[in-house]
Design an enzyme around this catalytic site. Sequence first.
Site, short mmCIF file in Angstrom:
data_model
loop_
_atom_site.label_atom_id
_atom_site.label_comp_id
_atom_site.label_asym_id
_atom_site.label_seq_id
_atom_site.Cartn_x
_atom_site.Cartn_y
_atom_site.Cartn_z
N ILE A 240 4.10 -9.55 1.01
CA ILE A 240 3.43 -9.09 2.23
C ILE A 240 2.26 -10.00 2.57
O ILE A 240 2.10 -10.43 3.72
CB ILE A 240 2.98 -7.62 2.07
CG1 ILE A 240 4.23 -6.76 1.86
CG2 ILE A 240 2.17 -7.17 3.27
CD1 ILE A 240 3.94 -5.32 1.54
N ARG B 200 -4.52 -13.82 -10.51
CA ARG B 200 -4.99 -14.93 -11.34
C ARG B 200 -6.25 -15.61 -10.83
O ARG B 200 -7.15 -15.93 -11.58
CB ARG B 200 -3.88 -15.98 -11.48
CG ARG B 200 -2.66 -15.50 -12.28
CD ARG B 200 -1.56 -16.53 -12.28
NE ARG B 200 -1.16 -16.87 -10.92
CZ ARG B 200 -1.39 -18.02 -10.31
NH1 ARG B 200 -2.02 -18.98 -10.95
NH2 ARG B 200 -1.01 -18.22 -9.07
N THR C 178 -1.78 -4.97 -1.95
CA THR C 178 -1.22 -4.76 -3.28
C THR C 178 -0.63 -3.35 -3.37
O THR C 178 -0.78 -2.57 -2.44
CB THR C 178 -2.31 -4.87 -4.37
OG1 THR C 178 -3.12 -3.69 -4.32
CG2 THR C 178 -3.18 -6.09 -4.17
N ALA D 242 6.38 1.36 7.02
CA ALA D 242 6.01 -0.04 7.26
C ALA D 242 5.35 -0.21 8.63
O ALA D 242 4.37 0.46 8.92
CB ALA D 242 7.22 -0.95 7.10
N ASP E 264 7.97 8.07 -4.09
CA ASP E 264 7.42 7.25 -3.02
C ASP E 264 7.51 7.99 -1.68
O ASP E 264 6.58 8.00 -0.88
CB ASP E 264 8.22 5.93 -2.98
CG ASP E 264 7.60 4.94 -2.04
OD1 ASP E 264 6.43 4.58 -2.26
OD2 ASP E 264 8.28 4.56 -1.06
N LYS F 236 4.47 9.56 1.07
CA LYS F 236 4.42 9.38 2.53
C LYS F 236 4.30 10.72 3.24
O LYS F 236 3.52 10.87 4.18
CB LYS F 236 5.66 8.61 3.00
CG LYS F 236 5.70 7.20 2.43
CD LYS F 236 7.00 6.51 2.79
CE LYS F 236 7.08 5.16 2.09
NZ LYS F 236 8.39 4.56 2.18
N GLY G 294 10.40 -3.83 4.16
CA GLY G 294 10.58 -5.28 4.23
C GLY G 294 9.26 -5.96 4.53
O GLY G 294 8.39 -5.41 5.21
#
Length: 816
Positions: free
Chosen positions: A476, A508, A556, A612, A679, A683, A798
């Site tokens: 994303i 990182r 994230t 989304a 999940d 929502k 997506g």
Amino acid sequence: MKVLKFGGTSVGSVKSISTVIDILKQEDMSQGAPVVVLSAMSGVTNLLVQMAEQAAAGREFTQHLAELETKHYGVVKELLDVQNQNPVLTRLKIYFNQLEDLLQGVLTLRELTPKTRDLILSYGERCSSMMISRIAMQHFPACLFVDATEVVKTDSSYGQAKVNMDLTSLLVNDLYRNNSDKILFVTGFISSNEAGNITTLGRGGSDYTAAIFGAVLNASAIEIWTDVNGMMTADPRMVKKAFSLPELTYTEAMELSYFGAKVIYPPTMIPAFLKKIPIVIKNTFDTSFEGTVIRHDCGASNLAIKGISSVNKISILNLQGSGMVGKAGFSGRLFSLLAREQINVILITQSSSEHSITFAVQPDDAERAKQLMEQEFELELLAKKLEYPVIEEDLAVLAIVGENMKQTPGISGKLFHALGRNGVNVRAIAQGSSEYNISVIISGGDLAKALNAVHDSFFAQLNKTLHAFCLGTGNIGKTLFKQLNDHVEFLEANNGISVKIAGIANTRKMAFDADGFDLNNWEAKLEASHEVADLGDFITKMKAMNLPNCVFIDNTASPKPIEFYEQIFKSNISVVTCNKIGNSGPYSRYKMFRDTARRHGVDFFYETNVGAGLPIIRTLKDLMSSGDRLQKIEAILSGTISYIFNNFNGDATFHDVVQTAQELGYTEPDPRDDLRGTDFMRKILILARDAGYQMEAEDVQIDSILPKACLEAATVADFYAALKSENAYFEDLKNTAASQGKVLRYIGMLDNGKASISLEMVDKEHPFYTMSGSDNIIAFTTDRYKVRPMVVKGPGAGAEVTAAGVFADLINVGAN
Ligand code: ADP
Ligand code: ASP
Ligand code: MG
């Protein structure tokens, strides 16, 4: 005739002095030779101040003196023909010897009086003007060097002397009449008192010298040649988007320059204003720039304000106490005292309760002002009628200025909105009764951010800049950067928004760039960064950069960033997130996010938490805020489960459909993570909460799709085996549905405050009957949409569509 004044940078180097000569060559002399007023070479006055103070403190100054000599000799060597150099070098050497003697005197006495200080400073202008007049002699038939101390007469207020206009007029007129055929090269800034001692007109005072000559000689214009394109909407060193103003009135110019727009020295305006002589500010380094004209009769302007200026280091003091209420004379005593002691008051505000007076001064004056107040009000302080004054340091003044502000409502609202949204705390406010200026006192550390934020909000014709800090560089995050990169120009042209990615972090590394990363190679930049990723450090750095219009983007799916949302809101930074974990955790936290964001005037957008990029959260919000009442929500909000049931028809077994879904990358590594409905539950929970229900995760009833054996299988392989052996169960479901002309759908429902997810059989009439791919669908039944519900349908998963949703949220922050 005209008066042309060239500032420090305009005479600061060989190159710029050559340009000055070229500018003079272009002058039309038919209306009389111009008067040219000159500053000291750039940096010289500061150097002289430094040397004087060093000497007074008993420290050596010779190195600086040598620096000064080299600077001038360099110009002589470059710009004067060899045969003309000697007399000038000799003359300069005499000046430098005198200067050295003076400084030696200061060093011996360890004392620097204002009088001596002015004398020392006068050498800057004398050296530059004498030298440049000689250079000009090589190009013009008649030039005359004028030491202005002979004609500009003042009182004895050293450092900021007041001009005796009558006497000065006589002397300047005489001088001009006797030399009308010559170009006069006049020292700016310096003058002398009745006794002939050298005085100065205040820092930046060369502009004032030019205005005095212009007024006395009835010049057609006074041109101030400097190093920027005229008077700009803000100091271009602080506000990159500042732009040049074509014209402004004397009052506007005065207000702007009073609060720090250094381009022109405020007293300059008065002589020009009295005689209505236009002042034109021009750029030595860009002669094609037409100039900013300061004049009496400006055309109508459609700008709400003309500019924003600031003074970046001030201190404030307070006179307050019960003894002041209803008693006349306190402010009179206070300000006469400060005036008598030559303490310049930058700004004053008084509370309407008369309980306190706050005023701003230069930091150097603060301690003395405090002591003077303590002496003056000793009795009142002892009697506790007044409180002891306290100095507050490290503050700044920001002022918006413009004649259009007069009687225009909403200007201050806009100012305070911009400051508030960016977390800039206002310590005091002053509006001049002229209404040409509103000034606020803020913390010095916030000045750059405040200037840029206020500039963005008032000059809407310019693009507003958003500074985004992005967490997560997975699918994303990457896609978002690509979309932003592809739409830079579109956004600027159509939405008036430019987005700068000022910080990027993954698990990182992290990297920052206040000017915005080049989105063509952000990956290389991040890779090359030496900063190891640390979420706490990332947030601290983001706050410390103190940029205007900041947005934190969480791309994230990790619980860690959620812990920081509260402090991000408290730092007046908006949050855009596709991470569902925050909103689907405990209700108390869900509520705290909204309350904190609202209290700090920032946005919290999370459209991508559900479906989304589909407009679901926003649609619900719009329905609710327009007074509609929600009756029911029905939805399929899991792309994975949607895909599975859309394809579970004909001969395919349930096992095979799940396996294909996994192969296509539609499922989690363990498909049960989707099929369990967790999940999906998140929502539905977020929607229920947004619809106004105070609900926890346990309140959502989930009917499992999977038989017990599948749920309990130890590994993914075992799970698939169990799925195969339960084939009959799934076939039975499918056939039962088919026999009634129905299909299977896993549907989330919010009905009358009850949330559930269950496997349903729906017939042809149902809006969820025809579905394809991994589409999401949601139907809102409300008081207004009750005969036929409002339906939103489309791809609900997506990277492309999710990033697009994050993008849209980001632009919405910009629009606020
Ligand atoms: P000079 O030496 O020519 O007198 P100054 O340094 O006194 O020049 O003034 C010019 C400087 O004023 C510019 O370089 C710019 O940084 C600063 N400045 C501050 N505010 C403004 C503003 N609103 N518009 C233009 N310049 C400004
Ligand atoms: N040289 C003086 C100063 O630096 C005066 C001027 O430049 O206007 O303040
Ligand atoms: Mg100046």
